[in-house]
Design a protein around this motif. Structure first.
Motif, PDB file in Angstrom:
ATOM      1  N   GLY A 126      32.853  33.835  57.317  1.00  0.00           N
ATOM      2  CA  GLY A 126      32.978  33.602  58.869  1.00  0.00           C
ATOM      3  C   GLY A 126      34.152  33.228  59.531  1.00  0.00           C
ATOM      4  O   GLY A 126      34.514  33.689  60.575  1.00  0.00           O
ATOM      5  N   GLN A 127      34.997  32.256  58.671  1.00  0.00           N
ATOM      6  CA  GLN A 127      36.365  32.216  59.185  1.00  0.00           C
ATOM      7  C   GLN A 127      37.170  33.168  59.197  1.00  0.00           C
ATOM      8  O   GLN A 127      38.153  33.547  60.044  1.00  0.00           O
TER       9      GLN A 127
ATOM     10  N   ASP B 259      36.493  36.433  59.537  1.00  0.00           N
ATOM     11  CA  ASP B 259      36.069  37.052  60.673  1.00  0.00           C
ATOM     12  C   ASP B 259      36.662  36.704  61.998  1.00  0.00           C
ATOM     13  O   ASP B 259      36.850  37.544  62.859  1.00  0.00           O
ATOM     14  N   ALA B 260      36.459  35.401  61.946  1.00  0.00           N
ATOM     15  CA  ALA B 260      36.967  34.676  63.387  1.00  0.00           C
ATOM     16  C   ALA B 260      38.526  34.485  63.363  1.00  0.00           C
ATOM     17  O   ALA B 260      39.243  34.207  64.321  1.00  0.00           O
TER      18      ALA B 260
ATOM     19  N   ASP C 145      30.524  32.444  51.320  1.00  0.00           N
ATOM     20  CA  ASP C 145      29.678  32.629  52.548  1.00  0.00           C
ATOM     21  C   ASP C 145      30.254  31.949  53.516  1.00  0.00           C
ATOM     22  O   ASP C 145      30.566  32.709  54.743  1.00  0.00           O
ATOM     23  N   ARG C 146      30.626  30.802  53.423  1.00  0.00           N
ATOM     24  CA  ARG C 146      31.195  30.000  54.565  1.00  0.00           C
ATOM     25  C   ARG C 146      32.512  30.764  55.013  1.00  0.00           C
ATOM     26  O   ARG C 146      32.903  30.737  56.255  1.00  0.00           O
TER      27      ARG C 146
END
Length: 292
Positions: A224-225, A227-228, A220-221
């Protein structure tokens, strides 16, 4: 065949193990169900439970509002449905046959050209899991068709809406199967490793399953990385994990356990470190899989 708001009429084309399980789930939920298979005898058990056996594909598709297709492959789907495009106009086709995203999008375009509502699906369970609300069924395609038939499809398992792109169910299916095989491979390697010292699979596996819960938090963490496109190593860096994997390789070598799987992980981590990214999180390795 007449339908009621709670009991949509359903046709199932293809009665292999999975197709038979789909038809049985619809019957158990009270949906009037018509079935067809190239080998008619495969419908005997379902007919005994109340299914209507169709003698032809044409008879089967005109019997119901919702037509489920679960056959061998994409060419088999085309061979069944192409001659009946006119009879399918105004109905909904849900294709649960395994295929590629490109094939699903091709079928969606064909259906749109004949005013047929189309959903492509991915079945994320075995036949024994059909009818269990915990089992995932992935769908992509017509939003209107999904909304209209969601409750009916829910008798098969949890219907997961992936949006209007009909290719996404097949794409997710392929990715999730790859994830499954990777998890199985890691678990089997670990089971062989601890088993060399006399630990049974039954004793090790509950601890492994609990560990996967923690791993899912990292996923989950890291999502986001990814996608960024930014991979801060604020938990465990690649450099740290590169050192740690040597302990796994040493333990395996000492016990005669095949090390090719962890060696692949070490290779990917070592390449990232050599490129100056050793201080990043493990999520950075997605770039290696992307071929960048």
């Amino acid at each position: 065949m007449n339908s009621t708001p709670d009991h949509t009429t359903v046709t199932v084309l293809g009665l292999g193990r999975m197709g038979s399980a789909l038809a049985a789930a619809f019957l158990a939920a009270g949906h009037p169900t018509t079935v067809w298979n190239r080998t008619p005898a495969k419908a005997d058990a379902l007919a005994a439970e109340g299914a209507v056996r169709a003698d032809t594909v044409a008879e089967a598709v005109t019997a119901s509002d919702l037509v489920i297709v679960c056959v061998l492959d994409h060419p088999a789907v085309q061979a069944l449905l192409d001659p009946l495009a006119g009879s399918l106009t105004g109905r909904t086709v849900v294709n649960l046959t395994s295929g590629s995203p490109e094939q699903a999008r091709e079928m969606a375009a064909w259906a749109a050209g004949h005013s047929i509502a189309y959903l492509d699906g991915g079945i994320m369970t075995t036949p024994d899991g059909v009818g269990n609300r915990a089992s995932m069924f992935l769908y992509g395609g017509s939003r209107e068709a999904f909304a209209a038939h969601r409750d009916t499809l829910a008798v098969l398992g949890d219907p997961v809406d992936l949006g209007a792109d009909a290719g996404l169910a097949s794409l997710y299916d392929a990715g999730l199967l790859g994830l499954m095989w990777s998890v199985f491979g890691g678990w089997l390697h670990a089971t062989a490793l601890v088993g060399a010292d006399g630990v049974t699979a039954g004793a090790f596996t509950p601890v492994a399953v609990r560990w996967l819960t923690t791993v899912s938090l990292f996923m989950d963490r890291y999502a986001g990385q990814i996608d960024a496109g930014h991979y801060p190593g604020d938990d465990a860096t690649i450099d740290v994990q590169l050192a740690a994997i040597e302990h796994l390789l040493h333990a395996g070598h000492a016990r005669g356990v095949d090390g090719r799987l962890p060696e692949l992980h070490r290779e990917l981590m070592a390449k990232a470190a050599a490129e100056g990214n050793g201080g990043d999180s493990y999520a950075r390795l997605v770039e290696a899989f992307r071929g960048r």
